[in-house]
Design a protein around this motif. Structure first.
Motif, PDB file in Angstrom:
ATOM      1  N   THR A 272       0.839  -1.198   0.000  1.00 44.25           N
ATOM      2  CA  THR A 272       0.000   0.000   0.000  1.00 44.25           C
ATOM      3  C   THR A 272       0.876   1.251   0.000  1.00 44.25           C
ATOM      4  O   THR A 272       1.800   1.383   0.809  1.00 44.25           O
ATOM      5  N   THR A 315      -8.262  -4.927  -3.105  1.00 42.37           N
ATOM      6  CA  THR A 315      -8.485  -5.557  -1.813  1.00 42.37           C
ATOM      7  C   THR A 315      -9.863  -5.230  -1.249  1.00 42.37           C
ATOM      8  O   THR A 315     -10.537  -4.311  -1.696  1.00 42.37           O
ATOM      9  N   ALA A 317     -10.300  -4.150   1.890  1.00 39.63           N
ATOM     10  CA  ALA A 317     -10.100  -2.855   2.550  1.00 39.63           C
ATOM     11  C   ALA A 317      -9.859  -1.795   1.486  1.00 39.63           C
ATOM     12  O   ALA A 317      -9.079  -1.998   0.554  1.00 39.63           O
ATOM     13  N   ASP A 320      -7.728   2.487   3.411  1.00 39.33           N
ATOM     14  CA  ASP A 320      -7.639   2.360   4.866  1.00 39.33           C
ATOM     15  C   ASP A 320      -6.816   3.482   5.487  1.00 39.33           C
ATOM     16  O   ASP A 320      -6.926   3.757   6.684  1.00 39.33           O
ATOM     17  N   TYR A 649     -10.751 -12.648   0.327  1.00 43.75           N
ATOM     18  CA  TYR A 649      -9.440 -12.542   0.977  1.00 43.75           C
ATOM     19  C   TYR A 649      -8.403 -13.232   0.097  1.00 43.75           C
ATOM     20  O   TYR A 649      -8.708 -14.142  -0.677  1.00 43.75           O
ATOM     21  N   GLN A 662      -3.185  -7.628   2.583  1.00 44.74           N
ATOM     22  CA  GLN A 662      -4.234  -7.447   3.592  1.00 44.74           C
ATOM     23  C   GLN A 662      -4.371  -8.724   4.401  1.00 44.74           C
ATOM     24  O   GLN A 662      -4.534  -9.814   3.848  1.00 44.74           O
ATOM     25  N   TYR A 665      -9.766  -8.575   8.065  1.00 41.81           N
ATOM     26  CA  TYR A 665     -10.983  -8.390   7.273  1.00 41.81           C
ATOM     27  C   TYR A 665     -12.133  -7.971   8.190  1.00 41.81           C
ATOM     28  O   TYR A 665     -12.513  -8.688   9.113  1.00 41.81           O
TER      29      TYR A 665
END
Length: 702
Positions: A272, A315, A317, A320, A649, A662, A665
C-alpha cells in the motif's frame, strides 16, 4: 404543427438564455450559483471542504458516526458516487434497500447540516467492479459503452433520470431546500475520449446536455474533462491539483478539486502506497492559494468492498489510510492536521473570496500568494516548493519555511499554520486478539465437488469467455474436457493460458497446479508435468476472477478465462468442452443457515485440501471496538458472517517484502449477534483455519 414549432422555439430561446448566463458569469441553480471565484450558496461565496464517503462501503448503522466525524474534522460536504450495478442488478429491477438506501444516506447528511455532491456517473470507475456498470449491459445488442451509441445512451439516460427523479421526490436538491449542491455526469472521460474519436466528443456533449436537461436546479460537473461543455464545470482529480490543474475552461467557472487522493487504494500483491498528512495539507493550501475554492478528499472514509464488489485485484479494505480508516476510526495525525488547516482557511475566507490576489516572488522556489480586501483584511500564503528549508523576507519580516511547505498568515503577519508542522498526536492502530479459532472440534468442513465433462450440460467445441458465461454471478467457471492415454502412468505436459485472473488445474479430480496474474498483468499461464492413466483422463480447469475490470475504453469487450490449452503440444482448444458456472457450494448456498443442511459436513482433518468450505460459530467480543478476522494462516477465498459476504481474501499473495497486502478483514458490528454467529469460509487453496483469530481494532499513542 403550431405546437411543435412553438416547442422548438421555446427550446431554442431557453438554450440561448442559458448560454448568455454562462457568458456573463451568472449561472443560476436555484439556491446554488457560481462565478469564477467559487460556488455561491444562498447568495454567499463559499470555500468548501468535502470528503468522499460511499454509502455501500460501510453499513447504515455506521453512516451517522462517519458523517459526524467528517463534520468535526472541518468538512462542509459529503461526496458520494451512485452505484448503478448495485441499484439495477437486473434490467428494470431496482434495489434501494439496506446499504443501497441512498436517500436515507443523503437525509442523514442533511440532518447533520452538511451539503452533498452527488456523482451519478453513472460510470464511476471507483475500483468498483465493472466501473459501476451493470453486467447486463454487456448483452444488449449493438451496445458500445460510453460513446455516441444509442443503446448505451438510452440506458444511461434512463438510470440517470431515475436517480434525479428519486432525489427530486425526496426534495434533496438545494433548489428544493435539500443538501445536494452539485451533481456529476460521467467520470474522467478524457482518459478514454480519444479512443472514440469524433464519437467521444459527440457523447460528452450529449451527456452534458442530457444532464442539464433534467433540471435539477443545481450545477453539474465533469471531473478531469478539460473540454466539458459550457453548461458543465470541469474539475481536477489528482494528487497535486495546485500544480497540475490547467484551470477552468471558462473564465466564469470556479476551480474545483473533486478528487484529492488521501492515499492509494491497495491491490493484492502490492504494498500500500501511503500519503502523509503534510503532503496533503501542502497541496490543499497551494490549491487554495491559487484561487481554488473547493477540495474533496478521495477518500475521507474508504470503508470495505463487501461481497464481490471490488474491481480486478482490489483488496477488500479500501483507502484504509484515509482520515477515517476502514473501520471508521479517526486516523491521526491525518484527520487532526487537516482539521487545523480547514479551520485556518475558513477564518481567512473573507479576503480569500472577496480580496484581490497578487503573487510575489520571494526566491528561486519560494512565493507569496497575497489576498487583500482592504487595509485591515489581508491573508498570505508563503510557499516553499524546494526540497530544502528556506529563509525568506516578506514585508520586511523574516520567516523560516520548512521544505515543501506553506505557511498561512491570516493577518499577513503572523503564522497560524504551516503544512509541514504537525501538532496532532501520532496514533498507531493495534489489533487485539479476542478469540482464537484453534479448536479443531469446533470446525466443520465440506470439500466442493470437482466436476468432470460428463457432469456438465453447457458444452461447446471451443473455450468460451469467462465473463460472457458467468455474467458476474460468480468468480468461478469450470472448463472440463478429457484426454485419452494409450498406456498407464503416461507423463505429459499440460499447458494452459488464461486471461486471468487465477487458474487451478485438476487431473482426475486431483489438483496438479495453479497460477495467477496480478494487477499489472492479469494473464496467467500454467505449464506443468502431469501423470495420465490408461484410457480417458478428466481435465478440469477452474478459472477464477478477482473482480471485473473497472476502466478503459471498450469495457464491453474485456474478456477473461482460458484461450489456449495444450497437452504435449496437442491443441485441445477446439475440442469439446463442458462448462459449469460457479462452485456447487455456491449454488446450494451452504454459507447460509438453511443451506448448510444441503451438504455433508465432516470433522476437520489433518490435511487441508483445495476448494474446502469451513464453518464454525462464535460469540461477539464485548464492547464497541471494531471487529476483524485475522486470516494470516489462510490462502485465498471468500468470507461469510451470518450470511453477509464480507468479501474476498487473498493472504497468500505476498508483496515483494514477503507480507500479505491485507491480513485483517472487517466484520461490521451490525452484522453480529451477541452469540452464535455463523462463520463460513471458502478456501480455494490450503489454508489453516486453526490459526484464525477474531481481533478488535484500537488506536494507541506512538
Amino acid at each position: 404543427m403550431v405546437y411543435v414549432v412553438m416547442k422548438v422555439l421555446m427550446g431554442f430561446w431557453c438554450s440561448l438564455a442559458l448560454l448568455l448566463m454562462v457568458a456573463f458569469g451568472i449561472v443560476h441553480g436555484g439556491s446554488v450559483t457560481y462565478d469564477r471565484r467559487s460556488l455561491i450558496i444562498d447568495g454567499q461565496h463559499k470555500i468548501l471542504f468535502s470528503g468522499s464517503i460511499h454509502y455501500p462501503r460501510s453499513t447504515p448503522k455506521m453512516w451517522s458516526d462517519l458523517i459526524a466525524k467528517a463534520k468535526e474534522g472541518g468538512l462542509d460536504v459529503i461526496d458520494t458516487y451512485v452505484f448503478w450495478n448495485l441499484h439495477e442488478p437486473h434490467r428494470g429491477l431496482y434495489k434501494f434497500n439496506g446499504k443501497r438506501n441512498i436517500v436515507r444516506f443523503i437525509q442523514e447528511i442533511q440532518s447533520q447540516g452538511l451539503y452533498v455532491i452527488l456523482r451519478i456517473g453513472p460510470f464511476i470507475e471507483s475500483e468498483w467492479t465493472y466501473g459501476g456498470l451493470p453486467f447486463w449491459l454487456h448483452d444488449i445488442p449493438g451496445i458500445t459503452f460510453r460513446t455516441d451509441n444509442e443503446p448505451f445512451k438510452f440506458y444511461m439516460q434512463n438510470f440517470t433520470a431515475k436517480i434525479v427523479n428519486m432525489m427530486k421526490s425526496a426534495n434533496l436538491f438545494a433548489s428544493q431546500g435539500g443538501p445536494i449542491i452539485l451533481s456529476q455526469i460521467e467520470n474522467e472521460y478524457s482518459l478514454v475520449e480519444g479512443a472514440f474519436h469524433k464519437n467521444g466528443v459527440k457523447y460528452i456533449r450529449w451527456a452534458a446536455k442530457m444532464a442539464v436537461g433534467l433540471q435539477t436546479g443545481v450545477p453539474w460537473v465533469m471531473c478531469r474533462q478539460d473540454d466539458a461543455p459550457d453548461l458543465v464545470i470541469n474539475t481536477c482529480n489528482g494528487l497535486r491539483c495546485g500544480e497540475t490543474f490547467k484551470g477552468p475552461n471558462s473564465p466564469n467557472k470556479p476551480s474545483l478539486w473533486t478528487e484529492n487522493w488521501t492515499s492509494r487504494y491497495p491491490t493484492f500483491g502490492e504494498k500500500t502506497r501511503l500519503r502523509s498528512a503534510e503532503d496533503i495539507a501542502y497541496n490543499v493550501a497551494l490549491f487554495i492559494a491559487k484561487n481554488g475554492s473547493f477540495v474533496n478528499y478521495y477518500m475521507y472514509h474508504g470503508g470495505t468492498n463487501f461481497d464481490r464488489t471490488a474491481s480486478a485485484f482490489v483488496t477488500t479494505a479500501y483507502y484504509d489510510d484515509a482520515p477515517l480508516d476502514e473501520y471508521g476510526l479517526v486516523k491521526q495525525p491525518k484527520w487532526g492536521h487537516l482539521k487545523e488547516l480547514h479551520t485556518v482557511i475558513k477564518n481567512c475566507s473573507e479576503p480569500l473570496l472577496y480580496g484581490t490576489q497578487t503573487t510575489l516572488n520571494l526566491g528561486a522556489q519560494q512565493e507569496a500568494y497575497v489576498f487583500k480586501k482592504n487595509s485591515t483584511s489581508c491573508v498570505a500564503f508563503l510557499g516553499n516548493s524546494a526540497h530544502i528549508d528556506a529563509t525568506i523576507q516578506f514585508q520586511n519580516v523574516t520567516y523560516q519555511l520548512p521544505r515543501q511547505s506553506i505557511s498561512i498568515l491570516p493577518d499577513c503577519k503572523n503564522v497560524a499554520f504551516n503544512t509541514a508542522k504537525v501538532n496532532t498526536q501520532h496514533l498507531m492502530r493495534a489489533m487485539k486478539s479476542q478469540l482464537q479459532f484453534n479448536s479443531a472440534e469446533k470446525w466443520k468442513v465440506h470439500i466442493d465437488a470437482i466436476p468432470n465433462y460428463v457432469d456438465t450440460s453447457l458444452r461447446e467445441n471451443k473455450v468460451l469467455d469467462h465473463f460472457s458465461i458467468t455474467k458476474d454471478t460468480s468468480d468461478y467457471l469450470w472448463y472440463t474436457s478429457s484426454i485419452h492415454a494409450q498406456s498407464p502412468n503416461t507423463q505429459s505436459v499440460l499447458s494452459a493460458f488464461s486471461r486471468g485472473h487465477v487458474l487451478y488445474a485438476f487431473v482426475n479430480g486431483v489438483l496438479v497446479g495453479s497460477t495467477h496474474g496480478s494487477i499489472k498483468n492479469t494473464h496467467c499461464n500454467l505449464e506443468i508435468k502431469i501423470n495420465l492413466g490408461m484410457g480417458e483422463n478428466n481435465i478440469s480447469l477452474l478459472s477464477a476472477t478477482v473482480g471485473l475490470p473497472d476502466s478503459g475504453a471498450h469495457l464491453e469487450h474485456k474478456t477473461a478465462g482460458l484461450y489456449d490449452v495444450k497437452v504435449d503440444g496437442r491443441d485441445l482448444t477446439s475440442q469439446s468442452w463442458g462448462y459449469q458456472v460457479g462452485l456447487l457450494g455456491e449454488k446450494l448456498k451452504i454459507y447460509t443457515s438453511t443451506g448448510l443442511r444441503n451438504v455433508y459436513w465432516g470433522n476437520l482433518g489433518n490435511f487441508a485440501q483445495p476448494l474446502t468450505w469451513y464453518q464454525t460459530t462464535f460469540d461477539a467480543p464485548a464492547g464497541n471496538d471494531p471487529v476483524a478476522l485475522n486470516l494470516g494462516s489462510m490462502g485465498k477465498g471468500q468470507i461469510w458472517v451470518n450470511e453477509h459476504n464480507i468479501g474476498r481474501y487473498w493472504v497468500s499473495f505476498h508483496t515483494h517484502e514477503g507480507t500479505p497486502t491485507q491480513q485483517w478483514y472487517h466484520i461490521p458490528r451490525s452484522f453480529l449477534k451477541p452469540a452464535g454467529n455463523l462463520l463460513v469460509l471458502l478456501e480455494e487453496e490450503k489454508g489453516n483455519p486453526l490459526g484464525i483469530t477474531l481481533d478488535t481494532a484500537v488506536y494507541t499513542m506512538v
